[in-house]
Motif scaffolding. Sequence first.
Motif, short mmCIF file in Angstrom:
data_model
loop_
_atom_site.label_atom_id
_atom_site.label_comp_id
_atom_site.label_asym_id
_atom_site.label_seq_id
_atom_site.Cartn_x
_atom_site.Cartn_y
_atom_site.Cartn_z
N MET A 56 0.85 -1.19 0.00
CA MET A 56 0.00 0.00 0.00
C MET A 56 0.89 1.24 0.00
SD MET A 56 -3.17 1.23 2.44
CE MET A 56 -2.23 1.32 3.96
N THR A 57 0.65 2.14 -0.93
CA THR A 57 1.38 3.40 -1.00
C THR A 57 0.39 4.54 -0.96
OG1 THR A 57 3.10 2.39 -2.37
CG2 THR A 57 3.00 4.78 -2.37
N ILE A 58 0.59 5.48 -0.04
CA ILE A 58 -0.27 6.66 0.08
C ILE A 58 0.59 7.90 -0.08
CG2 ILE A 58 -1.88 7.94 1.54
CD1 ILE A 58 -2.47 5.32 3.01
N ASP A 59 0.30 8.69 -1.10
CA ASP A 59 1.02 9.94 -1.32
C ASP A 59 0.22 11.07 -0.67
OD1 ASP A 59 2.29 12.24 -2.23
OD2 ASP A 59 2.66 11.44 -4.24
N VAL A 60 0.75 11.63 0.42
CA VAL A 60 0.03 12.68 1.15
C VAL A 60 0.32 14.06 0.58
CG1 VAL A 60 -0.09 11.34 3.27
CG2 VAL A 60 1.86 12.87 2.89
N GLY A 61 1.16 14.13 -0.44
CA GLY A 61 1.46 15.42 -1.04
C GLY A 61 2.59 16.13 -0.34
N SER A 62 2.83 17.35 -0.76
CA SER A 62 3.97 18.11 -0.24
C SER A 62 3.65 18.90 1.02
CB SER A 62 4.47 19.09 -1.32
OG SER A 62 3.44 19.99 -1.69
N GLY A 63 2.41 18.89 1.46
CA GLY A 63 2.04 19.64 2.66
C GLY A 63 2.50 18.98 3.93
N THR A 64 2.22 19.61 5.05
CA THR A 64 2.68 19.08 6.35
C THR A 64 1.54 18.84 7.33
OG1 THR A 64 3.01 21.34 7.17
CG2 THR A 64 4.90 20.24 6.14
N SER A 65 0.31 18.85 6.85
CA SER A 65 -0.81 18.71 7.79
C SER A 65 -1.86 17.71 7.32
CB SER A 65 -1.47 20.08 8.01
OG SER A 65 -1.99 20.58 6.79
N THR A 66 -1.51 16.80 6.41
CA THR A 66 -2.45 15.80 5.94
C THR A 66 -2.11 14.45 6.55
OG1 THR A 66 -2.68 16.97 3.84
CG2 THR A 66 -3.47 14.72 3.91
N PRO A 67 -2.78 14.05 7.63
CA PRO A 67 -2.40 12.81 8.30
C PRO A 67 -3.11 11.59 7.71
CG PRO A 67 -4.10 13.91 9.56
CD PRO A 67 -3.81 14.79 8.37
N ASN A 98 -11.62 6.04 16.38
CA ASN A 98 -12.82 5.45 16.96
C ASN A 98 -13.87 6.55 17.04
OD1 ASN A 98 -14.72 3.98 18.40
ND2 ASN A 98 -13.73 4.38 20.37
N GLY A 99 -14.51 6.82 15.90
CA GLY A 99 -15.43 7.95 15.84
C GLY A 99 -14.69 9.24 16.16
N ALA A 100 -15.28 10.04 17.05
CA ALA A 100 -14.62 11.28 17.47
C ALA A 100 -14.00 11.14 18.86
CB ALA A 100 -15.64 12.42 17.47
N THR A 101 -13.93 9.90 19.36
CA THR A 101 -13.48 9.68 20.74
C THR A 101 -11.96 9.66 20.85
OG1 THR A 101 -15.47 8.39 21.17
CG2 THR A 101 -13.66 8.16 22.72
N ASP A 102 -11.32 8.81 20.06
CA ASP A 102 -9.87 8.70 20.13
C ASP A 102 -9.34 8.12 18.83
OD1 ASP A 102 -9.78 5.70 20.36
OD2 ASP A 102 -10.81 6.13 22.22
N GLY A 103 -8.03 8.09 18.70
CA GLY A 103 -7.43 7.55 17.50
C GLY A 103 -5.93 7.74 17.50
N MET A 104 -5.35 7.60 16.32
CA MET A 104 -3.93 7.84 16.14
C MET A 104 -3.71 8.28 14.70
SD MET A 104 -2.17 4.08 15.74
CE MET A 104 -0.70 4.82 15.08
N TYR A 105 -2.59 8.94 14.47
CA TYR A 105 -2.31 9.37 13.10
C TYR A 105 -0.81 9.35 12.83
CZ TYR A 105 -1.46 13.99 15.28
OH TYR A 105 -1.00 15.03 16.06
N ILE A 106 -0.49 9.21 11.54
CA ILE A 106 0.87 9.39 11.04
C ILE A 106 0.84 10.64 10.17
CG2 ILE A 106 2.73 8.40 9.66
CD1 ILE A 106 1.52 5.65 10.26
N ARG A 107 1.75 11.56 10.42
CA ARG A 107 1.71 12.84 9.73
C ARG A 107 3.11 13.28 9.30
NH1 ARG A 107 1.91 18.55 11.11
NH2 ARG A 107 2.78 17.95 13.12
N ARG A 108 3.19 13.80 8.09
CA ARG A 108 4.44 14.40 7.61
C ARG A 108 4.48 15.83 8.15
NH1 ARG A 108 6.11 17.59 3.03
NH2 ARG A 108 8.17 16.96 2.26
N PHE A 109 5.53 16.16 8.92
CA PHE A 109 5.58 17.50 9.50
C PHE A 109 6.76 18.33 9.01
CE2 PHE A 109 8.11 15.04 12.48
CZ PHE A 109 9.14 15.89 12.83
N GLY A 110 7.53 17.79 8.10
CA GLY A 110 8.65 18.55 7.57
C GLY A 110 9.31 17.83 6.43
N THR A 111 10.17 18.52 5.73
CA THR A 111 10.89 17.92 4.62
C THR A 111 12.01 17.01 5.11
OG1 THR A 111 12.33 19.86 4.50
CG2 THR A 111 10.36 19.87 3.10
N PHE A 112 12.62 16.29 4.18
CA PHE A 112 13.74 15.40 4.47
C PHE A 112 13.36 14.28 5.45
CE2 PHE A 112 15.56 19.63 3.51
CZ PHE A 112 16.18 19.31 2.30
N GLY A 113 12.19 13.68 5.23
CA GLY A 113 11.82 12.49 5.98
C GLY A 113 11.40 12.71 7.41
#
Length: 204
Positions: A106-117, A122-137
Amino acid sequence: IGTTSPASKLYVQESDYTSSSSPSSDDTLTIERNGSNYLNIIANHINYSGVLFSDSTRAVGYVLYNHANDSMVFNTNSSEKMRLDSSGRLLIGTTSASTVGGTAKMTIDVGSGTSTPISIVNGATDGMYIRRFGTFGKYQLQTNSNGGNSGVLSLQSYGGDVGIGTTSPSEKLEVVGKAIIRKSGSATAHGDTDLLVTDATAAS
């Protein structure tokens, strides 16, 4: 076709399924069979077959099968958003699988931005995310609860080890390279700990 009492503009009845739901007034085409039922779209081996969704714009959305490379393409808002290739690899926001570290399933391209996780929630209760927050990995793995960044992240809870800078950790946590452990707030003298810091020449 096959019935004298069509319930939509075009009603094809191969056999009567008496427990079937009634067509809606929005249904232009209904195909009924008392058994497995397929809509078969045939095209040659180098072209596409699919279903188009149009409004004022033709094919603003579609689902296409590319017979030349045996991939399924999903389009929304007049551009491709997702495809499933012939090897079962899911590609979102891209048309080719990532090959760093091996060809990804599975490959997901989130684009060049820094805020697309990429989020698991679990609805609006809780969860987790992976987010790109800067360049160079630079990427972040974060849990959240009740709308804020909090919660618990557990690694290898049911056994196994964690390695940083190594693929063969020999303890619950093994770090190869420099590590910094910094206490938040004011510094205090340390007491006995279960943290062992060694270098490459230290005795095991």
